[in-house]
Design a protein around this motif. Structure first.
Motif, short mmCIF file in Angstrom:
data_model
loop_
_atom_site.label_atom_id
_atom_site.label_comp_id
_atom_site.label_asym_id
_atom_site.label_seq_id
_atom_site.Cartn_x
_atom_site.Cartn_y
_atom_site.Cartn_z
N LEU A 172 2.24 -4.31 3.40
CA LEU A 172 3.10 -3.86 3.38
C LEU A 172 2.84 -2.46 3.19
O LEU A 172 2.58 -1.45 1.63
N VAL A 173 3.10 -1.23 4.32
CA VAL A 173 2.62 -0.36 3.86
C VAL A 173 3.54 0.11 3.64
O VAL A 173 5.22 0.25 5.18
N THR A 174 4.65 1.45 3.14
CA THR A 174 5.71 1.68 2.65
C THR A 174 5.41 2.67 1.91
O THR A 174 4.45 3.15 1.02
N HIS A 175 6.34 3.71 1.42
CA HIS A 175 5.90 4.70 0.75
C HIS A 175 7.36 5.01 -0.04
O HIS A 175 8.20 5.13 -0.66
N ARG A 176 8.50 3.57 0.02
CA ARG A 176 10.01 3.37 -0.86
C ARG A 176 9.38 2.32 -1.35
O ARG A 176 8.84 1.57 -1.67
N LEU A 177 8.58 3.19 -2.56
CA LEU A 177 8.70 2.63 -4.09
C LEU A 177 9.21 1.37 -4.75
O LEU A 177 8.58 0.51 -5.14
N HIS A 178 10.65 1.19 -4.57
CA HIS A 178 11.32 0.06 -4.23
C HIS A 178 11.19 -1.28 -3.84
O HIS A 178 10.94 -2.38 -4.28
N ALA A 179 10.98 -0.40 -2.96
CA ALA A 179 10.46 -2.06 -1.62
C ALA A 179 8.97 -2.12 -2.13
O ALA A 179 8.34 -3.56 -2.32
N ALA A 180 7.76 -1.44 -2.54
CA ALA A 180 6.61 -1.71 -3.08
C ALA A 180 6.36 -3.25 -4.43
O ALA A 180 5.61 -3.63 -4.21
N VAL B 137 1.00 -1.45 0.11
CA VAL B 137 0.41 0.09 -0.13
C VAL B 137 0.87 1.68 0.07
O VAL B 137 1.59 1.19 1.00
N VAL B 138 0.66 2.34 -0.90
CA VAL B 138 1.41 2.98 -1.04
C VAL B 138 0.68 4.89 -0.97
O VAL B 138 -0.99 4.61 -1.68
N GLY B 139 1.16 5.45 -0.55
CA GLY B 139 0.69 6.77 -1.09
C GLY B 139 1.39 8.07 -0.22
O GLY B 139 2.08 7.99 0.27
N GLY B 140 0.96 9.19 -0.83
CA GLY B 140 1.85 10.23 0.00
C GLY B 140 1.45 10.70 0.96
O GLY B 140 0.50 9.50 1.92
N THR B 141 1.59 11.28 1.99
CA THR B 141 1.84 11.39 3.49
C THR B 141 0.46 12.18 3.86
O THR B 141 -0.10 12.66 3.43
N GLY B 142 -0.62 11.09 4.54
CA GLY B 142 -1.73 11.32 5.07
C GLY B 142 -2.76 10.92 3.97
O GLY B 142 -3.98 11.08 4.34
N ALA B 143 -2.26 9.61 3.33
CA ALA B 143 -2.86 8.81 2.30
C ALA B 143 -4.15 7.98 3.21
O ALA B 143 -5.20 7.19 2.64
#
Length: 442
Positions: A395-403, A236-242
């Motif tokens: 997985l919750v992350t803002h590191r897109l290479h991890a996603a 799960v990705v997205g900006g801050t506060g998503a």
């Protein structure tokens, strides 16, 4: 226990002494009890004050401890901004207020003791006056009066002790009230009265129109609908506060959705006991929390009762075994409060080892590499890839290479699901995920 024993002993002494005094002189016996109504009034008057002032003192002492703990735990920030004198002033203010509350309580105790002593002295003086009249009238001998005065001391002693015990119990009740305020706090996420049982093994996780808002009214998630197949890994990705972390928090039932439902094995999570649900999940947080104890105890926290060999295998799978052996006492090394004796990467590996040991069918990862440097992150991503290959993973992350390592990616914007698919597929669409990728990688 001693308070109740004091009350029982005082009552028995009071009754027995009064019976003897009644047989000697009913008039003086009744007169000796004339102070009892006044004592009761004094007890009731000061009991409320003692309870209120004890509660205020407890609150002030709690504030002092909280201020000291906050200052010490944030010592680097305090030093960095040169706020040592400011923190000392704040602590002095809290300590002064605590001292004033303590003095108020002490003065109330002194005043109550003085009132009780004065009332008993007045009772003794009144009895001595009437008793002297009885002696002079020939209805009582001087020896009988002296014996009666001795019994009067035995009568007033338990009365005085009962007064002090009552006030002590009021103080204890005020302290206990603060404990019960915590214990009686209602559960925001209650268990059902007749909870369902989760079947063994992995099951699909399904979100159906899920929305969530906090008590303050902020709507964080809106109309989320998706399904995670057994054994699938989803990022799960997205900006801050998503709303990424909030979404993850719904699965262990830290919160319940405001609208819609979440189900596992087709069972609504609200129909499951939290203990049963969480026993099927392993959680790795952004910053692994370690408890004061040894490395072995912290890994074993994932599954109490695990053998040392099982703990060792979990550490090897998390690539933590080698650095643990290099510690002064190996697996018996104390990690310190919140793991301060270990680096961030070492704490995170222990957290991952804990998840390996738990071997739960559902794995929840909340920004597990965001606080690490690039080299440590790459190493841990390989470990996480191995861990994610077993259970159903979110997985919750803002590191897109991890996603990108996940089987599927969900993209959130302002609490809504705007895209989903594999990483390469989402990049080709040039939508929300592509914009995040461009912002991260240029």
């Amino acid at each position: 226990n001693r308070g109740f024993a004091t009350i029982l002993g005082s009552v028995l002494t009071l009754v027995g002494t009064f019976v003897v005094m009644w047989r000697m002189s009913p008039l003086l016996a009744l007169l000796s009890l004339g102070v009892v109504p006044l004592l009761m009034m004094a007890i009731l008057r000061y009991a409320g004050r003692i309870r209120r002032e004890t509660a205020a003192l407890q609150a002030q002492e709690s504030d002092v401890l909280a201020r000291a703990s906050e200052g010490l735990s944030s010592i680097r920030v305090v030093h960095a901004f040169g706020r040592e004198s400011h923190e000392v002033d704040l602590f002095r203010r809290e300590a002064r207020e605590s001292l004033e509350a303590n003095l108020r309580l002490s003065m109330t105790n002194v005043a109550s003791t003085l009132v009780v002593g004065t009332l008993l002295a007045l009772g003794t003086a009144a009895l001595l006056w009437v008793g002297a009249g009885e002696v002079m009238a020939g209805r009582m001998t001087l020896g009988d009066l002296l014996v009666f005065l001795a019994y009067l001391g035995m009568l007033y002693s338990p009365l005085e002790q009962l007064s002090y015990t009552a006030w002590s119990m009021e103080g204890a009740a005020a302290a206990a009230q603060r404990v019960f305020e915590v214990l009686d706090t209602p559960d925001d996420v209650p268990d059902p009265q007749s909870p369902a049982r989760l079947p063994a093994g992995p099951g699909a996780i399904e979100f159906q129109g899920v929305g969530f808002q906090y008590a303050r009214g902020d709507e964080v998630l809106q109309g989320l609908t998706f399904r995670i197949q057994p054994g699938e890994s989803v990022a799960v990705v997205g900006g801050t506060g998503a709303g990424k972390t909030t979404l993850l928090s719904l699965l262990p039932r830290f919160y319940d959705p405001s609208t819609g439902q979440i189900s596992i094995h087709g069972i609504d999570l609200r129909n499951l006991a939290k203990q049963d649900l969480r026993s099927r999940q392993a959680l790795v947080l952004q910053e692994t929390i370690l408890l004061s104890g040894t490395v072995q105890e912290n890994i074993a926290y994932g599954r109490l009762g695990a053998s040392f060999r099982e703990i060792e295998i979990a550490a090897q799978e998390a690539q933590a075994h080698e650095f643990i052996l290099a510690l002064p006492n190996g697996y018996q090394t104390q990690v310190g409060e919140r793991g301060v004796m270990l680096s961030g990467g070492q704490r995170q590996r222990i957290g991952i080892a804990r998840a390996f040991l738990r071997d739960a069918p559902i794995l929840l990862l909340d920004e597990p590499t965001s606080a690490l440097d690039a080299t440590t992150e790459r190493e841990l991503l390989d470990v996480l890839g191995k861990l994610m290959s077993r259970p159903t993973t979110l997985l919750v992350t803002h590191r897109l290479h991890a996603a990108h390592r996940a089987d599927r990616i969900l993209v959130l914007e302002k609490g809504r699901l705007v895209e989903e698919g594999k990483g390469e597929e989402l990049l080709r669409r040039k939508g929300a995920y592509w914009r995040l990728w461009q912002a991260t990688n240029g």
